[in-house]
Enzyme design. Structure first.
Site, mmCIF file in Angstrom:
data_model
loop_
_atom_site.group_PDB
_atom_site.id
_atom_site.type_symbol
_atom_site.label_atom_id
_atom_site.label_comp_id
_atom_site.label_asym_id
_atom_site.label_seq_id
_atom_site.Cartn_x
_atom_site.Cartn_y
_atom_site.Cartn_z
ATOM 1 N N GLU A 157 -0.009 19.834 -2.759
ATOM 2 C CA GLU A 157 1.209 19.079 -2.415
ATOM 3 C C GLU A 157 1.542 17.981 -3.417
ATOM 4 O OE1 GLU A 157 -1.092 20.106 -0.345
ATOM 5 O OE2 GLU A 157 -0.162 20.904 1.465
ATOM 6 N N GLU B 19 -4.673 23.938 5.668
ATOM 7 C CA GLU B 19 -4.664 23.066 6.853
ATOM 8 C C GLU B 19 -4.813 23.872 8.137
ATOM 9 O OE1 GLU B 19 -1.061 21.111 5.310
ATOM 10 O OE2 GLU B 19 -2.103 19.214 5.665
#
Ligand code: NAI
Length: 705
Positions: A127, A107
């Protein structure tokens, strides 16, 4: 003075922001704070022409600080604000990537204006494996870089891409070999020379892939079907849908809301518990971390049957040569043939090349001569589960194996200490209880005997890592951690059948909870013969309660030759591989009930089945802790999720017990003891469980004393 974890330095007219937080540059609080400061410093100094984001050590940022998700005050906002600030810069910002660029690391890279990677770099948003979605705009920026389909696939599966695939997909702009810093500076210089560089993903549209109008509706449905117990699956679709259909700021708000819901969800908490439990399981109380290991360069296996063959494959898969010893030429040929067919099946599925099949087979040396084991560093016996035979085999191994070699037994139920004594060198002996199919199942119970040497135990744990298993240490007892708990579960399954429930009712009740397979299907697959023989042997050894109705079903099915799937009939009848309830089994159950004075009922519901199967299992788990057979509740949870298909979203039986409330579990055990009668102590609440209830503690609070 210690070095700051994040620093900003000048290289010519470029600024280099360096993250140095070994071992994997995870996003600690200090990294997040340091990053914010460094970006502000860059912004304030107009003399820089551009910014390079770079990490020292073996990898770029490999992820977030998972422990911090448990902090009630956790917020992704400060990090996300910094990422927005990086993206908003008016001078080019490049990320130079190496190692594993995962989660919050990817990210961060996506917030930069351009990305260059070294060959061999891995990219992913894992995740989902923790029941979460990427909460730092990964669900918004990734679709803008790679499109909806690819982004949804990566985020939903947590799968990684290698550098070339990441370039083809649009995650990185270039793949260059060299040192990350030099590669990054060169790339940044090129962009600057071309007058390019500032390109903000948040300002770009999601590429038009011509998705069908009902694409997201379909994806939601597929997520619910594929992962009915994991809310993250649906939330990920919703977040990517927001990216594709809403302005960036709306998508950002959607992601933040969904992330927070997942973070506090019981499912994610359970998965995070398992993540940490797996790491904890590798730590053995009283065993120094720097215990010197015994070298293992060649492995010997005695017995090339179901287990021996699968065990051999584990070692060949990581390049370790294996000597396989069998009792007869036929058995050896059969064993090697099955291994080859397994590898060829993998090759047919494209998982390996035919050259690799040959390479692995070449690592396997089959022989009938057990003196060939003399040059092995570890020898695992996987002969029939028969105490007299195994004692004889162990005595022989004690004589044949070189001094210092480790001798391991794959027994499922026999006393490892007795076998250790039989070798005449008990300090060299450890139990290595693989699960079937041994080349597939991740769990390995490492059985610590009374006299197992510390370095033997430490070597066994390291070896498990080498062959990519998750190892849990168990003390010596009947069935160790897993099968001992499975025994009480099977006991109640059979009583329920005799009382009038059907196998599909029993299995269905726990499968609805998320168990991969109910008890009847499980034993039909493992083999009724294997299960029954174990019970019979345990009876002979005086281990069974004086109860003729105990496991009466499995014993009768065995007498009738109904060995399960392999004979087309067990608890079920099989149409192909599909199990169907068999009136013959209902008849047998009724007959046994009559013979043993068990009352038949028609009112057995799913809640009762769940409680009767799983609460005694929890109770047995607590006994295992009480006796020190398992070191921690988390170890038991790993055994049951990795070895028996216990639903991971419940975190394993011990974690789930806390969620149910230990008092509830104890009360229900007492209730069944009262209503069903408890002549044999089946429902007696474990003293430790009573004590925890009395003191209002949970298993996850740590054990008393
Ligand atoms: P199996 O019957 O498939 O294989 C045993 C093999 O040992 C046979 O090929 C036999 O020829 C060979 N053998 C017997 N005596 C021998 C000797 N003296 N020297 C060399 N080879 C000899 O049995 P399986 O299922 O592989 O079980 C082996 C062990 O693994 C048992 O202790 C069992 O309890 C344990 N185990 C089995 C599991 C299962 O699901 N089948 C799961 C975990 C452990």
């Amino acid at each position: 003075m210690t070095e700051p974890v994040v620093s900003l330095a000048r290289h010519g007219d470029m600024a280099v922001l360096t993250i140095a937080n070994p071992p994997v540059n995870a996003l600690s609080k200090a990294v997040v704070a340091g990053l914010a400061e460094a970006v502000l410093a860059f912004e304030a100094d107009r003399s820089f022409a551009g910014l390079l984001v770079h990490c020292t050590g073996r990898t770029f940022v490999a992820g977030g600080d998972i422990g911090s998700f448990d902090d009630p005050a956790f917020s992704a906002a400060p990090y996300n604000r910094t990422l927005a600030r990086i993206e908003a810069q008016d001078r080019p910002v490049v990320a130079t990537l190496h190692g594993t660029v995962l989660g919050g690391g990817l990210e961060l890279a996506l917030a930069c204006h351009a990305r260059v990677a070294l060959p061999g770099t891995q990219f992913g948003l894992p995740e989902v494996k923790l029941g979460l979605l990427p909460g730092s705009l990964g669900t918004q920026r990734l679709p803008r870089a790679v499109g909806v389909r690819q982004a949804l696939d990566m985020i939903s599966t947590g799968r990684s891409l290698d550098a070339e695939a990441a370039r083809d997909a649009g995650i990185v702009d270039a793949v260059r070999a060299g040192d990350p810093l030099a590669v990054g500076l060169a790339y940044l210089g090129e962009l600057q020379a071309r007058g390019e560089g500032v390109r903000r993903l948040s300002a770009q549209p999601v590429p038009d892939e011509g998705l069908p109008a009902d694409f997201f509706a379909q994806a939601l449905q597929a997520a619910a079907q594929r992962k009915p117990f994991h809310p993250a699956a649906r939330s990920i679709v919703l977040a990517v849908q927001a990216a594709a259909t809403r302005p960036f700021a709306d998508g950002e708000a959607t992601e933040a809301r969904l992330f927070e819901q997942l973070r506090v969800s019981p499912e994610s908490q359970a998965l995070r518990h398992l993540f940490f439990a797996e790491r904890q399981a590798a730590r053995i109380p009283g065993l120094p971390r720097d215990t010197a290991l015994r070298p293992v360069r060649r492995v010997g296996i005695l017995g090339a049957g179901t287990m021996g063959g699968g065990i051999a494959m584990n070692f060949a898969n990581v390049g370790l040569p294996v000597t396989l010893v069998e009792a007869s030429a036929e058995a050896l040929a059969r064993g090697l043939g099955i291994i080859r067919r397994n590898y060829e099946a993998s090759a047919a599925k494209g998982r390996m090349t035919s050259a690799q099949v040959d390479e692995r087979m070449a690592l396997l040396h089959g022989t009938l001569d057990d003196t060939a084991l003399a040059d092995c560093d570890l020898v695992i016996e996987a002969v029939f589960e028969d105490m007299a035979l195994k004692q004889q085999v162990c005595a022989r191994l004690g004589a044949v194996c070189r001094p210092g070699a480790i001798i391991a037994t794959n027994t499922s139920t026999l006393d490892v200490d007795v076998l250790a004594e039989a070798t005449g060198r008990p300090a060299d002996v450890v139990g290595l209880h693989f699960f079937s199919p041994a080349n597939v199942m991740r769990l390995l119970e490492v059985v610590r005997g009374a006299r197992t040497a510390p370095d033997v135990l430490a070597t066994a744990m390291q070896l498990a890592r080498t062959i990519r298993k998750v190892a849990v240490v168990s003390g010596v007892c009947y069935g160790f951690i897993g099968n001992r708990m499975a025994e009480v579960y099977m006991r109640e399954a059979e009583f329920l059948l005799m009382e009038g429930a059907s196998p599909s009712q029993v299995d269905g009740a726990v499968e609805a909870l998320g168990m991969a397979m109910g008890p009847c299907r499980m034993l039909d697959m493992a083999g009724i013969d294997v299960g029954a023989r174990t019970v019979i042997e345990y009876g002979k050894a005086g281990g069974l309660p004086p109860d003729d109705s105990y496991r009466a079903m499995v014993r009768r099915l065995y007498e009738l030759g109904r060995f399960g799937q392999k004979t087309g009939a067990g608890y079920y009848r099989y149409q192909g591989r599909t199990p169907v309830d068999d009136p013959e089994v209902a008849r047998i159950a009724a007959e046994l009930a009559a013979a043993h004075g068990i009352a038949r009922r028609t009112d057995i519901g799913a809640p009762e089945i769940v409680e009767r199967l799983l609460y005694p299992l929890i109770n047995e788990g607590v006994r295992i802790l009480e006796e020190g057979i398992a070191y921690r509740p988390g170890d038991i949870d790993i055994v049951w999720t990795a070895g028996y298909g216990f639903p991971d979203h419940l975190g394993g039986p011990m974690w789930w017990a806390d969620a149910l409330g230990l008092a509830t579990v104890a009360d229900r055990l007492t209730f069944y003891g009262r209503t069903r009668g408890d002549r044999f102590g089946y429902w007696r609440v474990a003293p430790l469980l009573s004590e925890l209830v009395r003191s209002g503690r949970r298993l996850s609070d740590g054990l008393p004393g």
